[in-house]
Design a protein around this motif. Structure first.
Motif, PDB file in Angstrom:
ATOM      1  N   ASP A 492      37.115   5.596 -29.239  1.00 23.48           N
ATOM      2  CA  ASP A 492      37.784   4.304 -29.089  1.00 23.48           C
ATOM      3  C   ASP A 492      38.980   4.297 -30.034  1.00 23.48           C
ATOM      4  OD1 ASP A 492      36.722   0.796 -29.249  1.00 23.48           O
ATOM      5  OD2 ASP A 492      38.662   1.733 -28.862  1.00 23.48           O
ATOM      6  N   PRO A 493      40.194   4.381 -29.522  1.00 19.67           N
ATOM      7  CA  PRO A 493      41.366   4.430 -30.407  1.00 19.67           C
ATOM      8  C   PRO A 493      41.587   3.160 -31.217  1.00 19.67           C
ATOM      9  CG  PRO A 493      41.911   5.186 -28.183  1.00 19.67           C
ATOM     10  CD  PRO A 493      40.570   4.552 -28.113  1.00 19.67           C
ATOM     11  N   GLY A 494      40.852   2.081 -30.907  1.00 16.72           N
ATOM     12  CA  GLY A 494      40.961   0.853 -31.682  1.00 16.72           C
ATOM     13  C   GLY A 494      42.344   0.259 -31.637  1.00 16.72           C
ATOM     14  N   LEU A 495      42.955   0.113 -32.828  1.00 11.78           N
ATOM     15  CA  LEU A 495      44.266  -0.505 -32.920  1.00 11.78           C
ATOM     16  C   LEU A 495      45.360   0.306 -32.255  1.00 11.78           C
ATOM     17  CD1 LEU A 495      44.103  -1.724 -36.637  1.00 11.78           C
ATOM     18  CD2 LEU A 495      43.644  -3.037 -34.568  1.00 11.78           C
ATOM     19  N   LEU A 496      45.069   1.589 -31.980  1.00 14.57           N
ATOM     20  CA  LEU A 496      46.074   2.441 -31.351  1.00 14.57           C
ATOM     21  C   LEU A 496      46.011   2.420 -29.830  1.00 14.57           C
ATOM     22  CD1 LEU A 496      45.967   5.604 -33.642  1.00 14.57           C
ATOM     23  CD2 LEU A 496      47.495   3.634 -33.777  1.00 14.57           C
ATOM     24  N   THR A 497      45.046   1.695 -29.277  1.00 14.37           N
ATOM     25  CA  THR A 497      44.905   1.656 -27.825  1.00 14.37           C
ATOM     26  C   THR A 497      46.200   1.176 -27.169  1.00 14.37           C
ATOM     27  OG1 THR A 497      42.530   1.241 -27.967  1.00 14.37           O
ATOM     28  CG2 THR A 497      43.605   0.642 -25.915  1.00 14.37           C
ATOM     29  N   GLY A 498      46.647   1.931 -26.178  1.00 16.70           N
ATOM     30  CA  GLY A 498      47.869   1.598 -25.460  1.00 16.70           C
ATOM     31  C   GLY A 498      49.109   2.239 -26.028  1.00 16.70           C
ATOM     32  N   GLN A 499      49.003   2.844 -27.222  1.00 15.62           N
ATOM     33  CA  GLN A 499      50.157   3.503 -27.819  1.00 15.62           C
ATOM     34  C   GLN A 499      50.169   4.980 -27.425  1.00 15.62           C
ATOM     35  OE1 GLN A 499      50.947   2.765 -31.988  1.00 15.62           O
ATOM     36  NE2 GLN A 499      49.558   0.984 -32.008  1.00 15.62           N
ATOM     37  N   ASN A 500      51.337   5.587 -27.477  1.00 13.13           N
ATOM     38  CA  ASN A 500      51.423   7.030 -27.292  1.00 13.13           C
ATOM     39  C   ASN A 500      50.865   7.720 -28.524  1.00 13.13           C
ATOM     40  OD1 ASN A 500      52.623   7.177 -24.725  1.00 13.13           O
ATOM     41  ND2 ASN A 500      54.626   6.682 -25.583  1.00 13.13           N
ATOM     42  N   GLY A 501      50.027   8.695 -28.280  1.00 13.54           N
ATOM     43  CA  GLY A 501      49.403   9.391 -29.390  1.00 13.54           C
ATOM     44  C   GLY A 501      48.706  10.652 -28.929  1.00 13.54           C
ATOM     45  N   GLN A 502      47.835  11.137 -29.792  1.00  8.70           N
ATOM     46  CA  GLN A 502      47.152  12.397 -29.533  1.00  8.70           C
ATOM     47  C   GLN A 502      45.688  12.289 -29.941  1.00  8.70           C
ATOM     48  OE1 GLN A 502      49.807  14.716 -32.055  1.00  8.70           O
ATOM     49  NE2 GLN A 502      50.617  15.782 -30.249  1.00  8.70           N
ATOM     50  N   MET A 503      44.854  13.096 -29.269  1.00  5.94           N
ATOM     51  CA  MET A 503      43.455  13.240 -29.648  1.00  5.94           C
ATOM     52  C   MET A 503      43.240  14.653 -30.159  1.00  5.94           C
ATOM     53  SD  MET A 503      40.009  12.794 -27.327  1.00  5.94           S
ATOM     54  CE  MET A 503      38.417  13.331 -27.993  1.00  5.94           C
ATOM     55  N   PHE A 504      42.335  14.800 -31.128  1.00  5.25           N
ATOM     56  CA  PHE A 504      42.130  16.095 -31.777  1.00  5.25           C
ATOM     57  C   PHE A 504      40.639  16.432 -31.790  1.00  5.25           C
ATOM     58  CE2 PHE A 504      46.419  16.252 -33.408  1.00  5.25           C
ATOM     59  CZ  PHE A 504      46.778  14.904 -33.488  1.00  5.25           C
ATOM     60  N   LEU A 505      40.310  17.697 -31.513  1.00  8.88           N
ATOM     61  CA  LEU A 505      38.951  18.225 -31.635  1.00  8.88           C
ATOM     62  C   LEU A 505      39.028  19.480 -32.486  1.00  8.88           C
ATOM     63  CD1 LEU A 505      37.500  17.919 -28.014  1.00  8.88           C
ATOM     64  CD2 LEU A 505      36.959  16.504 -29.987  1.00  8.88           C
ATOM     65  N   VAL A 506      38.291  19.467 -33.606  1.00  5.28           N
ATOM     66  CA  VAL A 506      38.307  20.589 -34.552  1.00  5.28           C
ATOM     67  C   VAL A 506      36.876  20.890 -34.962  1.00  5.28           C
ATOM     68  CG1 VAL A 506      39.161  21.391 -36.785  1.00  5.28           C
ATOM     69  CG2 VAL A 506      40.589  19.927 -35.380  1.00  5.28           C
ATOM     70  N   SER A 534      47.471  14.592 -25.205  1.00  8.04           N
ATOM     71  CA  SER A 534      48.571  13.712 -25.615  1.00  8.04           C
ATOM     72  C   SER A 534      48.831  12.712 -24.506  1.00  8.04           C
ATOM     73  CB  SER A 534      49.838  14.532 -25.899  1.00  8.04           C
ATOM     74  OG  SER A 534      49.631  15.476 -26.927  1.00  8.04           O
ATOM     75  N   GLY A 535      49.355  11.538 -24.910  1.00  4.67           N
ATOM     76  CA  GLY A 535      49.671  10.509 -23.926  1.00  4.67           C
ATOM     77  C   GLY A 535      49.278   9.140 -24.430  1.00  4.67           C
ATOM     78  N   GLY A 563      45.438   9.790 -33.359  1.00  3.68           N
ATOM     79  CA  GLY A 563      46.557   9.305 -34.151  1.00  3.68           C
ATOM     80  C   GLY A 563      47.829   9.391 -33.354  1.00  3.68           C
ATOM     81  N   THR A 564      48.855   8.752 -33.901  1.00  2.96           N
ATOM     82  CA  THR A 564      50.147   8.893 -33.256  1.00  2.96           C
ATOM     83  C   THR A 564      50.716  10.282 -33.487  1.00  2.96           C
ATOM     84  OG1 THR A 564      51.213   7.966 -35.228  1.00  2.96           O
ATOM     85  CG2 THR A 564      50.627   6.428 -33.445  1.00  2.96           C
TER      86      THR A 564
END
Length: 582
Positions: A492-506, A534-535, A563-564
């Motif tokens: 859940d991106p929370g406050l970043l929902t709807g913004q352009n950003g990236q997801m990371f798996l490490v 990304s997106g 994150g963005t």
């Protein structure tokens, strides 16, 4: 990634004691170079059908690496050799019969027989059970033993009126067919030069490359007992071949092209180190390969009748009655140990696998004590308050036959509702276990307690909830035992929902870092964290891995983040540990 690893493992050279076809090898000797002084007496696992009914298995299992393959009339199935977990099932339709399986070079071979229109030599992927090819074969309503494989080629009984065919897997077609006498329940023995059969009173050697008859040896004393061979020919160590007919054990001298000797006997012979093992007058008989002289015999206990399969090792011969499997000492000629299950067998250096007469499949490991419990799965807890004690649901111990040691790291356990303790103790079959784990003081962090129960392990994980200021949350979905663990994460991106950003798996394992760029995992040597996607950010669930064996991946940690940018994720701590394997 894990399918790739399994594929690579299957392509590796087989273990010395793999059991890949009828009687273990193309000569059908039944010999495995093992020392059985330590008994195979500990039940590691037992597999039944989903309805707990009989599996309806046909003949000997095949074992390759860490997989056990068995067939019924309509299904081919792969189980884990380590714990008996079902890996895959392939539907073979509704034929009249299906042979037991054989394995070679990543493929499992079965012949299905159904008179016309549905008779094939089938090849399945050992990785996932998918059908890789099939070759049509003429037949009536026969039943045969497992295909014989030599030098990458598959040799299988075939023909509407008897015969044998050679199949080339590389071309996925029949190389040759040779007509032979028509009998059920056999498979050819094969060496570098010839394909051997003993049918209808004639021992036939076919050229392995062309399928043309090289030579035959007539058995003038052959006695027809029906269209049923009930055994496969066996190649010995002195350029000889052994077969049985009408209570006769026959040695064919392949140099002189004549019968060297006959002795009373029946069933499926086995040959090892100059000795032929077979059934004679209902007992196990050991005879000199050279002249057939009787060396010794072993009789089953009163009221028990011996089967016809024999496996020979460096120290023991394995024989089965209707309900027990016995290990006969080759020096003392006495039974050193037994196990209360019997049926077609496959033997490896880690497991005796029995397709038992009761319809179940047994994995019998070394050791007289059955100290491996059935899998115990404590449901993981997420969203826990930091620094609070979390108690698991109760789970019952099954699958052991004596009190076994129990210990814990990372928490406490309780037996049958008693006080929680971290001290070592003992647990019995039927005892109820609960685990207490204190959640981490940090938000979004996993705390895991690991129970050691006999030779088994179980874990209970608690993940703290994400702190309110964090603008993202990561909820892991963890299912399955260590042998078939699955992991997903709800992001859940929370406050970043709807913004352009990236997801990371490490992931981190033993000091090494890996990253997933959406196309798979790779080693990450530092620098900016590679993005998984990304997106426009939105809540989503990602499957990270499914049904993989993490038993040996101790110290594995898996992280997820959003994150963005990578620096935004790290600076604002928009990430969490979603899985940790101690």
């Amino acid at each position: 990634m894990y399918t790739t690893l399994l594929s690579a493992a299957i392509a590796m050279p087989l273990w010395a004691a793999d059991w890949t076809m009828y009687q273990g090898n193309a000569s059908h000797t039944g010999y495995v170079p093992l020392d059985l002084s330590v008994p195979y007496g500990r039940l590691a696992w037992k597999a039944t059908s989903p309805s707990s009914q009989t599996l309806g298995l046909s003949g000997q299992p095949a074992v390759a690496g860490q997989q056990v393959f068995v067939s019924s009339r309509s299904q081919l199935t792969s189980y884990s050799l380590g714990n008996g977990a079902l890996q895959w099932t392939a539907d073979m339709g509704n034929p009249h019969s299906a042979t037991p399986p054989s394995f070679d070079n990543g493929k499992v071979y079965v012949k299905t027989i159904n008179h016309s229109g549905d008779t094939y030599l089938r090849a399945y992927s050992a990785v996932d059970g998918s059908l890789t090819f099939r070759v049509a074969q003429p037949a009536q309503w026969e039943s045969y033993y497992a295909p014989t494989i030599y030098d990458g080629k598959v040799y299988v009984p075939s023909g509407g009126y008897g015969g044998v065919a050679a199949i080339d897997p590389a071309a996925a077609k029949e190389s040759w067919f040779s007509g032979l006498y028509w009998e059920d329940n056999w498979t050819p023995a094969v060496n570098a030069n010839f394909v051997f059969s003993y049918l209808g009173g004639t021992m036939t050697a076919l050229d392995r490359i062309t399928g043309k008859s090289a030579f035959t040896i007539a058995d003038k004393d052959y006695n027809w007992t029906g269209y049923n061979a009930k055994h496969a020919p066996v190649l010995g160590g002195n350029n000889d071949l052994f077969a049985t007919n009408n209570n006769r054990l026959i040695k064919f001298d392949l140099n002189a092209k004549s019968i060297a000797w006959t002795q009373p006997g029946d069933g499926q012979p086995a040959v090892a180190k100059g000795i032929v093992y077979h059934r004679s007058s209902g007992a196990l008989a050991a005879r000199a390969e050279t002249d057939g002289a009787l060396l010794w015999m072993w009789e089953a206990p009163a009221g028990e009748a011996l089967g016809t399969q024999f496996i020979v090792t460096d120290t023991h011969a394995l024989v089965a009655s209707g309900s027990k499997t016995y290990a006969i000492n080759l020096t003392t000629h006495k039974a050193d140990w037994s196990y209360p299950a019997a049926g077609p067998m496959a033997l490896t250096d880690s497991m005796l696998v029995i397709a038992a007469n009761d319809g179940a499949l047994y994995g019998i490991a070394k050791g007289a004590l059955d100290d491996l419990p059935d899998p115990i799965n404590f449901a993981s807890v997420t969203g826990a308050a930091p620094s609070t004690g979390i108690i698991s649901t109760a789970q019952t111990v099954t699958g052991i036959n004596a009190a076994v040691p129990i210990s814990i790291t990372g928490g406490q356990y309780s037996i049958n509702g008693g006080a929680f303790t971290s001290n070592a103790g003992f647990v019995n079959s039927g005892d109820s276990l609960r685990v207490n784990v204190v959640a981490s003081a940090s938000a979004g962090t996993v705390a895991t307690a690991t129970l050691n129960i006999g030779s088994g392990r179980a874990s209970f994980s608690v993940t703290t909830k994400t702190a309110a200021p964090l603008p993202a949350s990561f909820t892991p979905g963890i299912t399955g035992a260590d042998i078939n663990k699955s992991l997903s994460v709800a992001v859940d991106p929370g406050l970043l929902t709807g913004q352009n950003g990236q997801m990371f798996l490490v992931a981190q394992l033993k000091g090494l870092w890996l990253a997933n760029n959406g196309n798979g995992w790779f080693f990450w040597g530092g620098g900016d964290v590679p993005a998984y996607s990304s997106g426009v950010l939105a809540p989503k669930t990602v499957q990270i891995f499914a049904n993989i064996d993490v038993s040996n991946l101790h110290g594995l940690q898996v992280f997820a983040g959003v994150g963005t940018s990578a620096s935004d994720m790290l600076q604002n701590k928009r990430y969490a540990v979603i899985y940790q394997h101690d």
